[in-house]
Write an enzyme that holds these catalytic residues in place. Structure first.
Site, PDB file in Angstrom:
ATOM      1  CD  GLU A 142     -17.081  86.463  55.078  1.00  0.00           C
ATOM      2  OE1 GLU A 142     -16.782  85.269  55.253  1.00  0.00           O
ATOM      3  OE2 GLU A 142     -18.124  86.812  54.527  1.00  0.00           O
ATOM      4  NE  ARG A 184     -20.781  85.840  55.162  1.00  0.00           N
ATOM      5  CZ  ARG A 184     -21.853  85.490  54.448  1.00  0.00           C
ATOM      6  NH1 ARG A 184     -23.071  85.613  54.952  1.00  0.00           N
ATOM      7  NH2 ARG A 184     -21.709  84.989  53.229  1.00  0.00           N
ATOM      8  CB  SER A 225     -16.382  85.695  51.037  1.00  0.00           C
ATOM      9  OG  SER A 225     -17.370  85.190  50.184  1.00  0.00           O
TER      10      SER A 225
HETATM   11  N1  EPU Z   1     -18.561  89.430  41.004  1.00  0.00           N
HETATM   12  C1  EPU Z   1     -17.632  89.897  40.104  1.00  0.00           C
HETATM   13  N2  EPU Z   1     -16.405  89.313  40.062  1.00  0.00           N
HETATM   14  C2  EPU Z   1     -16.057  88.303  40.883  1.00  0.00           C
HETATM   15  C3  EPU Z   1     -16.991  87.824  41.801  1.00  0.00           C
HETATM   16  C4  EPU Z   1     -18.236  88.401  41.853  1.00  0.00           C
HETATM   17  O1  EPU Z   1     -17.914  90.818  39.365  1.00  0.00           O
HETATM   18  O2  EPU Z   1     -14.912  87.831  40.776  1.00  0.00           O
HETATM   19  C5  EPU Z   1     -19.899  90.051  41.039  1.00  0.00           C
HETATM   20  C6  EPU Z   1     -20.823  89.450  40.002  1.00  0.00           C
HETATM   21  O3  EPU Z   1     -21.609  90.484  39.472  1.00  0.00           O
HETATM   22  C7  EPU Z   1     -21.711  88.525  40.793  1.00  0.00           C
HETATM   23  C8  EPU Z   1     -21.801  89.249  42.123  1.00  0.00           C
HETATM   24  O4  EPU Z   1     -20.510  89.843  42.281  1.00  0.00           O
HETATM   25  O5  EPU Z   1     -22.970  88.357  40.212  1.00  0.00           O
HETATM   26  C9  EPU Z   1     -22.116  88.384  43.306  1.00  0.00           C
HETATM   27  O6  EPU Z   1     -21.199  87.276  43.347  1.00  0.00           O
HETATM   28  P1  EPU Z   1     -21.605  85.930  44.101  1.00  0.00           P
HETATM   29  O7  EPU Z   1     -22.936  85.465  43.662  1.00  0.00           O
HETATM   30  O8  EPU Z   1     -20.491  84.963  43.995  1.00  0.00           O
HETATM   31  O9  EPU Z   1     -21.798  86.384  45.594  1.00  0.00           O
HETATM   32  P2  EPU Z   1     -20.883  87.221  46.573  1.00  0.00           P
HETATM   33  O10 EPU Z   1     -21.676  88.402  47.019  1.00  0.00           O
HETATM   34  O11 EPU Z   1     -19.543  87.472  46.001  1.00  0.00           O
HETATM   35  C10 EPU Z   1     -21.802  86.067  48.746  1.00  0.00           C
HETATM   36  C11 EPU Z   1     -21.233  85.439  49.976  1.00  0.00           C
HETATM   37  C12 EPU Z   1     -20.772  84.025  49.659  1.00  0.00           C
HETATM   38  C13 EPU Z   1     -21.953  83.224  49.150  1.00  0.00           C
HETATM   39  C14 EPU Z   1     -22.499  83.918  47.913  1.00  0.00           C
HETATM   40  C15 EPU Z   1     -23.744  83.246  47.389  1.00  0.00           C
HETATM   41  C16 EPU Z   1     -20.301  87.268  51.254  1.00  0.00           C
HETATM   42  C17 EPU Z   1     -19.073  87.963  51.717  1.00  0.00           C
HETATM   43  N3  EPU Z   1     -20.107  86.230  50.449  1.00  0.00           N
HETATM   44  O12 EPU Z   1     -20.738  86.204  47.810  1.00  0.00           O
HETATM   45  O13 EPU Z   1     -20.358  83.440  50.872  1.00  0.00           O
HETATM   46  O14 EPU Z   1     -21.588  81.898  48.840  1.00  0.00           O
HETATM   47  O15 EPU Z   1     -22.857  85.285  48.233  1.00  0.00           O
HETATM   48  O16 EPU Z   1     -24.787  83.470  48.271  1.00  0.00           O
HETATM   49  O17 EPU Z   1     -21.397  87.643  51.654  1.00  0.00           O
HETATM   50  C18 EPU Z   1     -18.453  83.102  52.232  1.00  0.00           C
HETATM   51  O18 EPU Z   1     -18.949  83.923  53.022  1.00  0.00           O
HETATM   52  O19 EPU Z   1     -17.383  82.493  52.476  1.00  0.00           O
HETATM   53  C19 EPU Z   1     -19.117  82.848  50.968  1.00  0.00           C
HETATM   54  C20 EPU Z   1     -18.574  82.120  50.011  1.00  0.00           C
END
Ligand code: EPU
Length: 353
Positions: free
Chosen positions: A346, A165, A249
């Site tokens: 972000e 990022r 995010s």
């Molecule tokens: N989780 C929770 N509660 C929540 C959300 C997430 O416990 O409300 C935990 C869960 O264990 C889940 C883990 O977090 O398995 C990861 O969640 P997710 O797969 O949604 O991924 P993320 O790390 O929250 C990142 C990117 C997203 C991208 C997804 C999928 C960042 C800041 N965000 O989210 O990017 O779509 O991975 O690759 O790196 C964005 O940057 O706008 C964005 C949406």
């Protein structure tokens, strides 16, 4: 179509749907020709001028910005040699459009970036990424205009300083105006195809392949785009049809020293942790930390936290940038107090310098 146009008092498009306007807006339809105009150059060389794409990664803290510029050039070109496809995209093109157009031609490479809001020009700023792929893995170069010297240059991917990022464009904001993004895709199925290892992707991919009586490896790039679309729609608001408005995010996943991660793991074994390129640094799940503090689904007036994903701040209607920022700060403080981790937002905060 003129090379550029000036407008006064125009609403600023932003996916968080915060109401704000630009006192003076410059729209560039043909940036290379427009950049020959002295008034355009002066406007863009003024650091007060904010260059915005579709506003998918900004938080507008003021209801008016004095000067805004937007590039609306939306063309893209491909040059195919053997199995390699070299793409050049103009910056006003939606990234999602490019993902779908290239996937529908059977070209491999961008599928996992489906459904990310924003333009091709904004994407390298924060090196967008999803489902195990960062844009930087496909970028061969970026053409930029130097807002200090007025020179055009083309940087290699290494020169762009990409990280999680992050990029040199973001670090050196507001110096570089991105004019075009260059990418390398392929007509050949990659060895690790299809990319289904990210949690939640495999079951949907398997169901799709099974419904057609196909092996998983027979999925096409366009199938993968549709699979990723399905996965994202379950958790993230659809930016095409607000409310709620969102900026994806709202916080980065925090990267902490390995000792800190180990201490947290001892206390909270369920906290998701991911390796980074640096062995002494671990990435934590911000969504998990925020959910654990009880914020998922919270709402105060029209500012809130999405009920399907705690990392996403939402505007249910008339929330101001200030209200969303106040909520973000409360979340930052709460996560800091509970876990000793400081979350970095972000979206760029714009306050009309
Ligand atoms: N989780 C929770 N509660 C929540 C959300 C997430 O416990 O409300 C935990 C869960 O264990 C889940 C883990 O977090 O398995 C990861 O969640 P997710 O797969 O949604 O991924 P993320 O790390 O929250 C990142 C990117 C997203 C991208 C997804 C999928 C960042 C800041 N965000 O989210 O990017 O779509 O991975 O690759 O790196 C964005 O940057 O706008 C964005 C949406």
């Amino acid at each position: 179509m003129p090379d550029f146009i000036w407008q006064q008092g125009v609403p600023i498009a932003n996916t968080l749907c915060v109401s704000a306007s630009a006192q003076r807006l410059l729209v560039l339809h043909h940036p290379m020709r427009a950049l020959r105009d002295p008034e355009v150059r002066t406007f863009l060389m003024d650091p007060v001028t904010e260059v915005l794409g579709s506003g998918s990664n900004v938080l507008l803290l003021s209801d008016e910005l004095p000067r805004v510029a937007q590039i609306q050039a939306k063309g893209w070109w491909a040059l195919q040699r053997d199995t390699r496809v070299w793409i050049t995209a103009e910056v006003g093109l939606w990234l999602d459009t490019l993902v779908r157009e290239t996937a529908s031609r059977g070209w491999y490479g961008l599928e996992r970036l489906a459904e990310i809001p924003g333009t091709c020009g904004a994407a390298p700023m924060q090196n967008v990424g999803a489902y195990g792929l960062q844009l930087s893995e496909r970028v061969t170069g970026v053409t930029v205009w130097d807002r200090q010297t007025g020179q055009v240059s083309r940087w290699s991917s290494t020169e762009c300083g990409f990280a999680y990022r992050d990029s040199r464009f973001k670090q050196e904001e507001p110096r570089w105006l991105i004019l075009a993004v260059h990418l390398l895709l392929s007509t050949q199925r990659p060895k690790d195809w299809p990319p289904v290892d990210y949690p939640g992707v495999r079951p949907i991919a398997e169901a799709r392949a099974a419904a057609r009586g196909d092996a998983l490896s027979a999925l096409t790039p366009l199938d993968m785009v549709e699979i990723i679309t399905q996965v994202r729609r379950k958790k993230l608001p659809d930016w095409r049809s607000p409310p709620p408005g969102s900026a994806g995010s709202f916080f980065q996943n925090p990267v902490v020293p390995a000792e800190k991660a180990a201490a947290l793991q001892a206390q909270f074994p369920e906290l998701p942790q991911y390796p980074t390129d640096a062995p002494d640094q671990i990435k934590l799940s911000a969504g998990w930390l925020i959910e654990r503090c009880g914020w998922r689904g919270y709402r105060s007036g029209d500012a809130g936290v999405f009920d399907a994903h705690a990392l996403v701040l939402v505007n249910h209607g008339q929330a101001t940038g200030a209200a969303l920022w106040a909520l973000a700060q409360r979340i930052q403080q709460d996560v800091q107090a509970r876990f000793g981790v400081w979350l970095i937002p972000e979206p760029r905060q714009l306050s009309g310098r």
